[in-house]
Enzyme design. Structure first.
Site, short mmCIF file in Angstrom:
data_model
loop_
_atom_site.label_atom_id
_atom_site.label_comp_id
_atom_site.label_asym_id
_atom_site.label_seq_id
_atom_site.Cartn_x
_atom_site.Cartn_y
_atom_site.Cartn_z
N GLU A 197 10.28 16.29 15.01
CA GLU A 197 10.71 16.03 13.59
C GLU A 197 10.06 17.31 12.71
O GLU A 197 9.17 17.17 12.52
CB GLU A 197 10.30 15.03 13.07
CG GLU A 197 11.02 14.16 12.16
CD GLU A 197 11.14 12.61 11.57
OE1 GLU A 197 9.99 13.02 11.57
OE2 GLU A 197 11.42 12.12 11.40
N GLU A 232 10.36 1.67 10.49
CA GLU A 232 11.59 3.00 10.40
C GLU A 232 10.28 3.78 10.16
O GLU A 232 9.67 4.61 9.64
CB GLU A 232 11.84 3.17 8.66
CG GLU A 232 11.94 1.63 7.92
CD GLU A 232 13.92 0.91 8.64
OE1 GLU A 232 14.07 2.04 9.87
OE2 GLU A 232 14.15 -0.15 8.98
N CYS A 290 13.37 11.23 7.33
CA CYS A 290 13.92 10.97 8.57
C CYS A 290 15.11 11.35 8.83
O CYS A 290 15.35 11.58 9.82
CB CYS A 290 12.53 9.87 8.85
SG CYS A 290 13.27 7.95 8.33
N LYS A 311 0.88 -1.22 -0.14
CA LYS A 311 -0.08 -0.31 -0.21
C LYS A 311 0.81 1.14 0.37
O LYS A 311 1.39 1.34 1.15
CB LYS A 311 -0.81 -0.03 1.37
CG LYS A 311 -1.54 0.79 1.16
CD LYS A 311 -2.06 2.00 2.03
CE LYS A 311 -1.50 2.98 3.22
NZ LYS A 311 -1.46 4.40 1.53
C1 SIN Z 1 13.09 8.40 4.95
O1 SIN Z 1 13.87 8.99 5.83
O2 SIN Z 1 12.41 8.05 5.75
C2 SIN Z 1 14.47 7.71 3.87
C3 SIN Z 1 15.74 7.87 4.19
C4 SIN Z 1 16.89 7.38 3.57
O3 SIN Z 1 17.26 6.17 3.49
O4 SIN Z 1 18.04 8.18 3.10
#
Ligand code: SIN
Length: 504
Positions: free
Chosen positions: A397, A266, A300, A190
Site C-alpha cells: 500500500e 477494515e 486504503c 481510541k
Molecule cells: C479508508 O481509507 O480507510 C476508508 C476510505 C473510505 O471510506 O472511503
C-alpha cells in the site's frame, strides 16, 4: 477541489480553543489519571496545535467500566430515542461543518475542500443509521412440522472497543459509532494519536445531542497497545472494530481470540485501477485522479496500481500526467491547496522508499518523484511508468500521491494481475462493455468494485474487503448487523396446553 474561503490564524486559534482536550469517561470530561498530555501537531508546519490528555491503562479500564455499566440500560432505550440522538448529532455536525473541516485540515493536512467532503460523508453515517435504528427486526414463524413456534430476535452485541485511524478522522469514527448507537451498544473509542481533535469535537456533539453517560467513552492515548490490550482481554468487552493496517489487524484478531470477540476489521488494500481498450479515456483519467488523489492518496481504497491496456496506455498516461501536474501542494487552509502534506515523516519516508525502489527496478519517472522541502511532509504528485512486475510498489500500500502504471494485453491477464495480491478491498475498472463489467464482478477477488467510477465509498453501501483486507462490513444494511447478535427462542406449540392434555 479548491476553496475560496480564507481561514485566518485567529479562526484557527478560536476553533482550537473550543475543542475540549480531556478524556471523556462516563459523561465526564477529565484529565488523564497520570496527569500526562501529548502534543498534536500540524503536518503542514510541524507546529503544535494542542495538548491532549494521554489516557493510561487505568483510564482505559475506567472507560470500559462505564461502558459496561451503561450497557443494560442503553440496550433497553427505545430505538426511536437512539435514532433521534443520532439524527440530532447529524444535524449538529452538519451545522458545524466548517469547524469539523478545519479541525481535520489542521490535524491531518488534507485541503479544506476535501475535509468538507469528509464532513458530509462522515455525517451521513449518523443519518443513515438513525434511519436504521427503528428498523431492527426479528421474526416469528411456525416450525416446518407445525409443532413449535420459532422466535428470532436481534440483541445488541454489548460493549465495543473502536480503534480508528488518522486518515479519515471523522468518517471512520462515525462509521462505527453510529451503527453501535443504533443497535444499542455502548463503546470505548481510541482515536489515532495523530488526529484526536476531530474525535474530541465529535464527542462534544454527542454530549450536546443527549447521548447518556457511559454510552460513548473517549480515550486518546499514545500508549495504544498498553491501553487497549487489557480491554481486549476483559470478558466484559464483546466486540472490537478496527480500521488500520493488516499487520496490526492480524495481531488484534489473534488477541481477540482469547475472549472470542466479535471483530470487524477494515484493513489494507492494494487496489488495481484497470483501464480497458474500450474505455472512455477522459472519464478513466478523471476517475483515476479521484481514485488516486482523494485524501492525497492516504486511503486504503486509493488506486494503488494502474493496469492500462497497451493500446490506450500512451493516451491515458499523457492525460493522467497532465492532470497530476495540475495539483497544487500547499497547507490545506490555503485557497490554492489541492493536495496537502503526508501525515508524518514516517509516511513520507515510506512513500520515498517505494518510489526509489521502483526506479531502481527500472521504472521511469513521468512526473514528480521527490519530497518537497519543508516545512511539512509534502511529497510531489508522482507518476511512474514501465513499473516492472515484482517491484515492491505494486505489492505494498503506497498511501501517498504516487501512481505506478503498468500495461496488459488481454482481459484474462488484467484479471490475473488484479487478483495477484493477498489483499481484496476494492478494484476499479473502466470499460464500455457491459458483459465485461459483469464478468469482472464475478472474477475479481474483491469486497468492492467500481465500474467506471473512481469512488465507491457510500454510507448506504457495505464497505469492506475479502482476503487480508478484512472481516465484516461497515455502512449499508449490513453495517448494523455487525453490532447485533441473533437470539433464537423456541416455543412449544401454543395450541397444545397442559390443561388440554388433562381434559383428554
Ligand atoms: C479508508 O481509507 O480507510 C476508508 C476510505 C473510505 O471510506 O472511503
Amino acid at each position: 477541489m479548491t476553496t475560496a474561503i480564507t481561514v485566518t490564524a485567529a479562526d484557527e486559534q478560536q476553533l482550537l480553543g473550543r475543542i475540549r482536550t480531556d478524556l471523556y469517561i462516563d459523561g465526564q470530561w477529565r484529565a488523564a489519571s497520570s496527569g500526562r498530555t501529548f502534543t498534536v501537531t500540524d503536518p503542514s508546519t510541524g507546529e503544535t496545535l494542542a495538548e491532549v490528555a494521554d489516557a493510561s491503562p487505568e483510564d482505559g479500564q475506567a472507560a470500559l467500566d462505564a461502558a459496561h455499566r451503561a450497557q443494560r440500560g442503553w440496550a433497553k432505550t427505545p430505538p426511536r430515542v437512539r435514532a433521534e440522538i443520532l439524527r440530532r448529532a447529524f444535524d449538529l455536525v452538519t451545522a458545524r461543518a466548517d469547524e469539523f473541516a478545519l479541525t481535520m485540515t489542521l490535524e491531518m493536512g488534507k485541503p479544506l475542500a476535501e475535509s468538507r467532503g469528509e464532513v458530509a460523508y462522515g455525517a451521513e453515517f449518523l443519518r443513515w443509521f438513525s434511519e436504521e435504528a427503528p428498523r431492527i427486526s426479528g421474526r416469528y414463524s411456525t416450525a416446518p412440522d407445525g409443532a413449535n413456534r420459532l422466535l428470532v430476535v436481534k440483541r445488541p452485541v454489548g460493549p465495543c472497543l473502536f480503534i480508528t485511524p488518522w486518515n479519515f478522522p471523522l468518517a471512520m469514527a462515525t462509521r462505527k459509532i453510529a451503527p453501535a448507537i443504533a443497535a444499542g451498544c455502548t463503546m470505548v473509542l481510541k482515536p489515532a494519536a495523530l488526529t484526536p481533535l476531530t474525535a474530541l469535537l465529535l464527542t462534544q456533539v454527542f454530549e450536546e445531542a443527549g447521548l447518556p453517560p457511559g454510552v460513548l467513552n473517549l480515550i486518546p492515548t499514545t500508549s495504544a497497545g498498553k491501553v487497549t490490550a487489557p480491554l481486549i482481554k476483559d470478558p466484559r468487552l464483546r466486540k472490537l472494530s478496527f480500521t488500520g493496517s493488516t499487520e496490526v489487524g492480524r495481531r488484534l484478531i489473534a488477541d481477540s481470540a482469547e475472549q472470542v470477540l466479535r471483530v470487524s476489521m477494515e484493513l489494507g488494500g492494494n487496489a488495481p485501477f484497470i483501464v480497458f481498450e474500450d474505455a472512455d479515456i477522459p472519464a478513466a483519467v478523471a476517475g483515476g485522479i479521484l481514485a488516486k488523489m482523494r485524501n492525497g492518496g492516504e486511503a486504503c481504497v486509493a488506486a494503488n496500481r494502474f493496469l492500462v491496456h497497451e493500446s490506450v496506455a500512451e493516451e491515458f498516461t499523457t492525460a493522467f500526467v497532465e492532470r497530476m501536474a495540475g495539483f497544487s501542494a500547499a497547507r490545506g487552509t490555503e485557497p490554492q491547496s489541492t493536495v496537502g502534506p503526508l501525515v508524518d515523516e514516517a509516511t513520507r519516508e515510506k512513500v520515498s522508499s517505494l518510489v526509489a525502489g521502483a526506479i531502481e527496478d527500472g521504472a521511469h519517472v513521468a512526473l514528480g518523484g521527490s519530497s518537497i522541502p519543508g516545512p511539512g511532509y509534502f511529497y510531489q504528485p508522482t507518476v511512474l511508468t514501465g513499473v516492472p512486475a515484482g517491484a515492491r510498489i505494486l505489492d505494498e500500500e503506497i498511501f501517498g500521491p504516487v501512481a505506478p502504471i503498468t500495461t496488459f494485453r488481454t482481459e484474462a491477464e488484467a484479471i490475473t494481475l488484479a487478483n495477484d495480491t493477498p489483499f481484496g478491498l476494492v478494484c476499479f475498472a473502466f470499460t464500455a462493455d457491459l458483459n465485461r463489467a459483469l464478468r469482472l464482478a464475478e472474477e475479481l477477488d474483491t469486497g468492492m468494485l467500481g465500474i467506471n467510477a473512481g469512488v465507491v465509498s457510500n454510507p448506504a453501501a457495505p464497505f469492506g474487503g475479502v482476503k487480508q483486507s478484512g472481516l465484516g462490513r461497515e455502512g449499508g444494511f449490513e453495517g448494523i448487523d455487525e453490532y447485533l447478535e441473533t437470539r433464537y427462542v423456541g416455543i412449544a406449540d401454543p395450541f397444545v396446553s397442559t390443561s388440554d392434555t388433562e381434559d383428554d
